[in-house]
Design an enzyme around this catalytic site. Structure first.
Site, PDB file in Angstrom:
ATOM      1  N   HIS A 270      58.295  27.070  40.252  1.00  0.00           N
ATOM      2  CA  HIS A 270      58.068  27.619  41.581  1.00  0.00           C
ATOM      3  C   HIS A 270      59.278  28.448  41.980  1.00  0.00           C
ATOM      4  CE1 HIS A 270      57.096  27.877  45.827  1.00  0.00           C
ATOM      5  NE2 HIS A 270      55.861  27.627  45.441  1.00  0.00           N
ATOM      6  N   ASP A 327      49.505  23.255  42.014  1.00  0.00           N
ATOM      7  CA  ASP A 327      48.303  23.502  41.214  1.00  0.00           C
ATOM      8  C   ASP A 327      48.149  22.540  40.036  1.00  0.00           C
ATOM      9  OD1 ASP A 327      47.311  25.751  42.657  1.00  0.00           O
ATOM     10  OD2 ASP A 327      48.975  26.904  41.854  1.00  0.00           O
TER      11      ASP A 327
HETATM   12  N1  CMC Z   1      56.311  27.690  31.819  1.00  0.00           N
HETATM   13  C1  CMC Z   1      57.326  28.079  31.014  1.00  0.00           C
HETATM   14  N2  CMC Z   1      58.434  28.724  31.433  1.00  0.00           N
HETATM   15  C2  CMC Z   1      58.505  29.004  32.728  1.00  0.00           C
HETATM   16  C3  CMC Z   1      57.490  28.644  33.645  1.00  0.00           C
HETATM   17  C4  CMC Z   1      56.368  27.969  33.134  1.00  0.00           C
HETATM   18  N3  CMC Z   1      55.380  27.592  33.944  1.00  0.00           N
HETATM   19  N4  CMC Z   1      57.838  29.055  34.874  1.00  0.00           N
HETATM   20  C5  CMC Z   1      59.014  29.645  34.763  1.00  0.00           C
HETATM   21  N5  CMC Z   1      59.435  29.616  33.471  1.00  0.00           N
HETATM   22  C6  CMC Z   1      60.714  30.130  32.942  1.00  0.00           C
HETATM   23  C7  CMC Z   1      60.720  31.654  32.945  1.00  0.00           C
HETATM   24  O1  CMC Z   1      60.192  32.133  31.751  1.00  0.00           O
HETATM   25  C8  CMC Z   1      62.187  31.932  33.105  1.00  0.00           C
HETATM   26  O2  CMC Z   1      62.834  31.655  31.868  1.00  0.00           O
HETATM   27  P1  CMC Z   1      64.067  32.583  31.373  1.00  0.00           P
HETATM   28  O3  CMC Z   1      65.133  32.399  32.409  1.00  0.00           O
HETATM   29  O4  CMC Z   1      64.409  32.027  30.036  1.00  0.00           O
HETATM   30  O5  CMC Z   1      63.542  33.977  31.319  1.00  0.00           O
HETATM   31  C9  CMC Z   1      62.645  30.845  34.069  1.00  0.00           C
HETATM   32  O6  CMC Z   1      61.738  29.750  33.866  1.00  0.00           O
HETATM   33  C10 CMC Z   1      62.638  31.269  35.539  1.00  0.00           C
HETATM   34  O7  CMC Z   1      61.312  31.610  35.890  1.00  0.00           O
HETATM   35  P2  CMC Z   1      60.853  32.930  36.638  1.00  0.00           P
HETATM   36  O8  CMC Z   1      59.768  33.585  35.854  1.00  0.00           O
HETATM   37  O9  CMC Z   1      62.028  33.757  37.017  1.00  0.00           O
HETATM   38  O10 CMC Z   1      60.219  32.300  37.914  1.00  0.00           O
HETATM   39  P3  CMC Z   1      59.492  33.068  39.099  1.00  0.00           P
HETATM   40  O11 CMC Z   1      60.066  32.523  40.345  1.00  0.00           O
HETATM   41  O12 CMC Z   1      59.512  34.547  38.913  1.00  0.00           O
HETATM   42  O13 CMC Z   1      57.973  32.618  38.927  1.00  0.00           O
HETATM   43  C11 CMC Z   1      56.089  31.185  38.924  1.00  0.00           C
HETATM   44  C12 CMC Z   1      57.440  31.504  39.567  1.00  0.00           C
HETATM   45  C13 CMC Z   1      55.427  30.096  39.739  1.00  0.00           C
HETATM   46  C14 CMC Z   1      55.201  32.445  38.960  1.00  0.00           C
HETATM   47  C15 CMC Z   1      56.315  30.734  37.465  1.00  0.00           C
HETATM   48  O14 CMC Z   1      57.053  29.533  37.452  1.00  0.00           O
HETATM   49  C16 CMC Z   1      55.021  30.576  36.693  1.00  0.00           C
HETATM   50  O15 CMC Z   1      54.523  31.541  36.126  1.00  0.00           O
HETATM   51  N6  CMC Z   1      54.417  29.331  36.668  1.00  0.00           N
HETATM   52  C17 CMC Z   1      53.132  29.130  36.048  1.00  0.00           C
HETATM   53  C18 CMC Z   1      52.024  29.608  36.970  1.00  0.00           C
HETATM   54  C19 CMC Z   1      51.834  28.689  38.155  1.00  0.00           C
HETATM   55  O16 CMC Z   1      51.787  27.487  38.014  1.00  0.00           O
HETATM   56  N7  CMC Z   1      51.704  29.279  39.361  1.00  0.00           N
HETATM   57  C20 CMC Z   1      51.473  28.550  40.604  1.00  0.00           C
HETATM   58  C21 CMC Z   1      52.643  28.617  41.526  1.00  0.00           C
HETATM   59  S1  CMC Z   1      52.612  27.434  42.884  1.00  0.00           S
HETATM   60  C22 CMC Z   1      51.271  27.771  43.899  1.00  0.00           C
HETATM   61  C23 CMC Z   1      50.910  29.183  44.066  1.00  0.00           C
HETATM   62  O17 CMC Z   1      51.725  30.024  44.420  1.00  0.00           O
HETATM   63  O18 CMC Z   1      49.745  29.488  43.870  1.00  0.00           O
END
Ligand code: CMC
Length: 392
Positions: A270, A327
């Site tokens: 998140h 989720d």
């Molecule tokens: N699985 C694997 N790696 C992950 C995940 C994940 N679910 N989420 C983040 N990371 C890694 C990401 O690849 C990055 O790694 P690195 O620093 O090596 O490049 C690091 O963690 C930081 O993540 P980020 O991509 O900068 O995080 P963000 O704030 O841009 O994205 C997120 C947040 C929720 C979109 C992301 O965590 C994600 O894609 N999660 C899976 C989808 C999901 O469950 N979404 C629902 C969110 S909560 C309710 C809603 O909003 O609907």
């Protein structure tokens, strides 16, 4: 580009001042209008939480009765709106129908959204909340080729939704108290979450002084993606894939870490929560209680638990502070109630509607509000000569 600061994905940019929802991501705190989510969950219904989020305080008995009456009076779709459903193909994704039909409400109810006094805004909020639920159930019926079911006038918000989803001409559906309680909880836990992708979208549209219905239909579109509301579908699909392949959860975690096939652990991570997501904690407990009360066993819940435990003890997830989000467990609850997977994001949309309306209202009520107009850092070429077609 001089004075423009780039903040990729707005990780550190406050886009507005807001008095609706407070989140402390490090401490795992979520409050609606100052009240901790743990105190609202299990005590208030979704409708009560919606009124709190939109109007800023817990409703009095009078507020509650007036709003309930407004919801009931406005639960039916305009009869002409039903014709639009004939144009959608069977098996159309219900999210596509929901976003289109909420926008269509602007066409059918101009008198509702064009008035701006407090009473009219409360009415417009009730119309949107009530009809979004009727449209959602109708979208499902239409997607399975069954006749649309009319709302009842003698049951509450959640019961009425389940009635419109599952009643058929020859049999009235009567949901269990447990299912109603669980769905109320699911919806109220989604009611608002400050400046997430869909809510920022609603505010962006609202800042141009677009009406409440048009602004909220944009929110539905933003919610659809798998990184946002679509994640509740992606989680169930992921768990089903793991189960069908017979893969060990540790093997899946390894794939995620190595980014094999670009897989992520859906329902994890998140932008704001760096410790735990309080909604996920409540939903995990609720999912366990619900399955027990309904005497249902769902192998996906066990698999989800196993997967979460494997990830939570793995350095990749620990270092990046990735925890189960809202989720991760919500799909288990929706499945137990009998909702089909392609309705999961629609359920999130109904739940988030109060937050979208409240954010629209906050903009609407601010006489000094400016239109949202972010800048960019241009990275394209700057000096390209136009050529006639024969020379390209
Ligand atoms: N699985 C694997 N790696 C992950 C995940 C994940 N679910 N989420 C983040 N990371 C890694 C990401 O690849 C990055 O790694 P690195 O620093 O090596 O490049 C690091 O963690 C930081 O993540 P980020 O991509 O900068 O995080 P963000 O704030 O841009 O994205 C997120 C947040 C929720 C979109 C992301 O965590 C994600 O894609 N999660 C899976 C989808 C999901 O469950 N979404 C629902 C969110 S909560 C309710 C809603 O909003 O609907």
């Amino acid at each position: 580009t001089g004075y423009i600061t780039l903040d990729d994905g707005y990780g550190n940019t406050g886009s507005c001042k807001s008095a609706i929802t407070y989140i402390d991501g490090d401490a795992g705190i979520l409050r609606y209008r100052g009240i901790p989510i743990e105190d609202i969950a299990g005590r208030s219904s979704f409708v009560e939480a919606a009124w709190l989020v939109i109007f800023g305080k817990l409703p009095t008995v009078q507020d509650r009765n007036r709003f309930s009456d407004l919801l009931t009076e406005n639960s039916m779709m305009n009869e002409n709106m039903r014709k639009h459903f004939d144009g959608f193909p069977t098996a159309a994704p219900p999210m596509a129908i929901l976003s289109a039909m909420i926008n269509t409400l602007s066409a059918h109810e101009p008198a509702v959204w064009s008035a701006h006094d407090d009473e009219s805004i409360e009415r417009a909020a009730a119309v949107l909340l009530s009809k979004a639920r009727t449209i959602a159930a109708a979208a499902y019926k239409s997607s399975i080729g069954e006749p649309i079911v009319y709302p009842r006038y003698d049951v509450k918000y959640v019961e009425n939704f389940l009635h419109m989803m599952f009643s058929v001409p020859y049999r009235e559906y009567k949901p269990s108290k447990t299912a109603v309680k669980a769905l109320n909880l699911f919806l109220l836990l989604h009611a608002d979450h400050e400046q997430n992708c869909s809510t920022s979208t609603v505010r962006m549209v609202a800042s141009s002084q677009a009406n409440m219905f048009a602004s909220c239909s944009a929110g539905v579109c933003a919610l659809w993606g798998p990184l946002h509301g679509g994640a509740n579908v992606a989680v169930i699909e992921m768990l089903e894939r793991i189960r069908e392949s017979g893969m060990d959860v540790k093997e899946y975690v390894r794939k995620v870490k190595n980014r094999e096939d670009g897989v992520k652990l859906m329902g994890f991570g998140h932008r704001v929560y760096r410790n735990f997501d309080p909604r996920s904690k409540i939903l995990r407990a609720a999912a366990e209680d619900l399955l027990e009360e309904m005497h249902v066993t769902d192998p996906l819940l066990d698999l989800g638990r196993e997967l979460a435990d494997a990830a939570l003890s793995d350095d990749y997830f620990i270092e990046r502070k990735l925890y189960p989000n809202v989720d991760f467990y919500s799909g288990i609850i929706l499945r137990a109630i009998g909702l089909p997977v392609d309705m999961f994001t629609v359920m999130f949309a109904i739940g988030r509607m109060p937050g979208w309306i409240a954010n629209w209202k906050e903009i609407h009520d601010d006489p000094k509000g400016r239109i949202y107009r972010p800048r960019q850092v241009y990275i394209g070429p700057t000096d390209v000569q136009w050529k006639p077609r024969s020379e390209r």
